[in-house]
Design a protein around this motif. Structure first.
Motif, short mmCIF file in Angstrom:
data_model
loop_
_atom_site.label_atom_id
_atom_site.label_comp_id
_atom_site.label_asym_id
_atom_site.label_seq_id
_atom_site.Cartn_x
_atom_site.Cartn_y
_atom_site.Cartn_z
N PRO A 33 6.15 -6.48 20.08
CA PRO A 33 5.72 -7.18 18.77
C PRO A 33 6.51 -6.91 17.40
O PRO A 33 7.28 -5.36 17.91
CB PRO A 33 3.99 -6.17 18.62
CG PRO A 33 4.33 -4.73 19.22
CD PRO A 33 5.35 -5.52 20.70
N GLU A 34 6.23 -7.06 16.52
CA GLU A 34 6.75 -7.25 15.28
C GLU A 34 5.99 -6.41 14.57
O GLU A 34 4.93 -6.51 14.05
CB GLU A 34 7.36 -8.28 14.54
CG GLU A 34 8.04 -7.89 13.53
CD GLU A 34 8.39 -9.68 12.90
OE1 GLU A 34 9.16 -9.52 11.84
OE2 GLU A 34 8.36 -10.61 13.94
N LEU A 35 6.07 -5.20 14.00
CA LEU A 35 5.82 -4.34 12.99
C LEU A 35 6.11 -4.66 12.06
O LEU A 35 7.85 -4.65 11.43
CB LEU A 35 6.53 -2.73 13.51
CG LEU A 35 6.26 -2.15 14.88
CD1 LEU A 35 6.26 -0.90 14.44
CD2 LEU A 35 4.72 -2.73 16.05
N LEU A 36 5.10 -5.61 11.35
CA LEU A 36 5.25 -5.93 9.73
C LEU A 36 4.84 -4.95 8.47
O LEU A 36 3.99 -4.08 8.62
CB LEU A 36 4.04 -6.93 9.76
CG LEU A 36 3.59 -8.11 10.28
CD1 LEU A 36 3.12 -8.90 10.56
CD2 LEU A 36 4.81 -9.50 10.36
N PRO A 37 6.25 -5.04 7.90
CA PRO A 37 6.52 -3.97 6.71
C PRO A 37 5.11 -3.79 5.55
O PRO A 37 4.63 -5.40 5.31
CB PRO A 37 7.63 -4.42 6.32
CG PRO A 37 7.72 -5.79 6.25
CD PRO A 37 7.20 -6.30 7.24
N TYR A 38 5.01 -3.41 5.18
CA TYR A 38 4.12 -3.24 4.21
C TYR A 38 4.55 -3.49 2.72
O TYR A 38 3.54 -4.21 1.79
CB TYR A 38 3.32 -1.58 3.58
CG TYR A 38 2.51 -1.58 4.46
CD1 TYR A 38 1.00 -2.56 4.20
CD2 TYR A 38 2.41 -0.39 5.29
CE1 TYR A 38 -0.27 -1.61 5.42
CE2 TYR A 38 1.22 0.25 6.06
CZ TYR A 38 0.07 -0.73 6.28
OH TYR A 38 -1.11 -0.51 6.68
N LYS A 39 5.84 -3.14 2.88
CA LYS A 39 6.75 -3.81 1.31
C LYS A 39 6.89 -5.41 1.72
O LYS A 39 7.61 -5.68 2.58
CB LYS A 39 7.61 -3.35 0.96
CG LYS A 39 7.07 -1.64 0.39
CD LYS A 39 8.66 -1.13 0.02
CE LYS A 39 7.56 0.20 -0.48
NZ LYS A 39 10.05 1.43 -0.65
N VAL A 40 7.12 -6.35 0.36
CA VAL A 40 6.99 -7.35 0.31
C VAL A 40 7.34 -8.09 -1.03
O VAL A 40 7.88 -7.04 -2.00
CB VAL A 40 5.55 -8.24 0.67
CG1 VAL A 40 5.07 -7.99 2.17
CG2 VAL A 40 4.51 -8.24 -0.59
N LYS A 41 8.33 -9.66 -0.78
CA LYS A 41 9.13 -10.48 -1.84
C LYS A 41 7.72 -10.27 -2.74
O LYS A 41 6.93 -11.01 -2.69
CB LYS A 41 10.33 -10.73 -1.96
CG LYS A 41 11.34 -10.20 -1.55
CD LYS A 41 12.30 -10.76 -0.86
CE LYS A 41 13.65 -10.00 -0.14
NZ LYS A 41 14.06 -11.20 0.52
N LEU A 42 7.73 -10.26 -4.38
CA LEU A 42 7.11 -10.45 -5.37
C LEU A 42 8.04 -11.51 -5.86
O LEU A 42 8.86 -10.88 -6.77
CB LEU A 42 6.02 -10.27 -5.80
CG LEU A 42 5.59 -10.48 -7.50
CD1 LEU A 42 4.76 -11.82 -6.98
CD2 LEU A 42 4.75 -9.17 -8.09
N ARG B 169 -0.40 -2.31 -0.30
CA ARG B 169 -0.92 -1.37 0.14
C ARG B 169 -2.02 -0.95 -1.09
O ARG B 169 -2.63 -1.10 -1.56
CB ARG B 169 -1.18 -0.36 0.96
CG ARG B 169 -0.63 -0.86 1.89
CD ARG B 169 -0.25 0.51 2.48
NE ARG B 169 0.85 0.71 2.15
CZ ARG B 169 1.80 2.03 2.53
NH1 ARG B 169 1.49 2.87 3.43
NH2 ARG B 169 3.15 2.31 2.21
N LYS B 170 -1.17 -1.46 -2.39
CA LYS B 170 -1.76 -1.86 -3.78
C LYS B 170 -2.33 -2.23 -4.53
O LYS B 170 -2.47 -3.65 -3.61
CB LYS B 170 -0.75 -0.68 -5.04
CG LYS B 170 0.18 0.04 -3.47
CD LYS B 170 1.26 0.50 -5.11
CE LYS B 170 2.14 1.73 -4.08
NZ LYS B 170 3.39 2.25 -5.95
N THR B 171 -3.39 -1.99 -5.34
CA THR B 171 -3.68 -3.32 -6.29
C THR B 171 -3.11 -3.98 -7.37
O THR B 171 -3.35 -2.38 -8.44
CB THR B 171 -5.09 -2.85 -6.32
OG1 THR B 171 -6.28 -1.97 -5.55
CG2 THR B 171 -5.87 -3.40 -7.73
N LEU B 172 -2.77 -4.36 -7.44
CA LEU B 172 -1.46 -5.14 -8.19
C LEU B 172 -2.03 -6.36 -9.43
O LEU B 172 -2.37 -7.10 -9.04
CB LEU B 172 -0.19 -5.04 -7.91
CG LEU B 172 -0.06 -4.81 -7.37
CD1 LEU B 172 1.32 -4.03 -6.84
CD2 LEU B 172 0.35 -2.52 -7.89
#
Length: 205
Positions: free
Chosen positions: A110-119, A154-157
């Motif tokens: 499996p690939e573990l998906l990061p919480y950090k993404v590009k905006l 994970r944050k509300t932005l």
């Protein structure tokens, strides 16, 4: 021991987890005591190989943490249904429920998906537009659009875009698991209302 049996023939079955079932027919005679000594043969175990991307994830098998991180091989697994979990800091946890048969070797990658993404943020019309990220009512300046930053899903932005002579643009950032997000701020000049489409219904006759 089993007592108070009437004379006759009986089917005796013994089941034990991880072993083949044992069955035999025994005869009970009047006034006699019949003993049986079943020998249970162990069912050959199954094996599971787990390789996560990235590696070094903690592994939980049926809720029990394993001593070794990924990649690892669990070669003494009882046949049947199991639940496997992999956890790595700053990544979404992965879990999988599966059933393995005796002597089966199951390989999982499996690939573990990061919480950090590009905006990625752009604005129209083109020009110098300041971009801010808002969390809990606190704004942080990101820079001038267009720009790309890394954020925690994970944050509300909320995203805020400001440009001189234009109304402030504000929109929540909606995340879809660990997919990158692109937002375009359509800015309106101050005092100008957005265009609306009015459908005109033709009169009959």
């Amino acid at each position: 021991s089993i007592g108070a049996l009437k004379p006759g023939f009986y089917m005796v079955a013994v089941h034990h987890t991880g072993h083949f079932p044992w069955e035999d027919t025994v005869e009970v005679e009047p006034g006699a005591v019949r003993s049986v000594s079943p020998v249970l043969k162990a069912v050959p175990p199954a094996s599971v190989e787990l390789r996560t991307r990235p590696s070094e994830a903690d592994v939980f098998l049926d809720g029990v943490k394993q001593d070794v991180k990924t990649p690892l091989r669990m070669s003494e697994m009882a046949p049947g249904k199991h639940r496997l979990e992999a956890r790595l800091a700053d990544h979404r946890p992965w879990s999988h429920t599966f059933t393995v048969a005796s002597k089966e070797v199951l390989k999982l990658s499996p690939e573990l998906l990061p919480y950090k993404v590009k905006l990625t943020v752009t604005s129209l019309p083109l020009g110098v537009a300041q971009v801010f990220l808002e969390e809990g009512g606190v704004r942080s300046a990101l820079g001038v659009a267009p720009l790309t930053v890394e954020v925690d899903s994970r944050k509300t932005l909320h995203l805020v875009v400001q440009r001189k002579g234009y109304d402030e643009w504000r929109q929540p950032v909606v995340f879809n698991e660990s997919k990158d997000v692109s937002l375009e701020a359509a800015l309106l000049r101050k005092g100008r209302k957005p265009k609306t489409l009015v459908a005109a219904k033709a009169a009959n006759g």
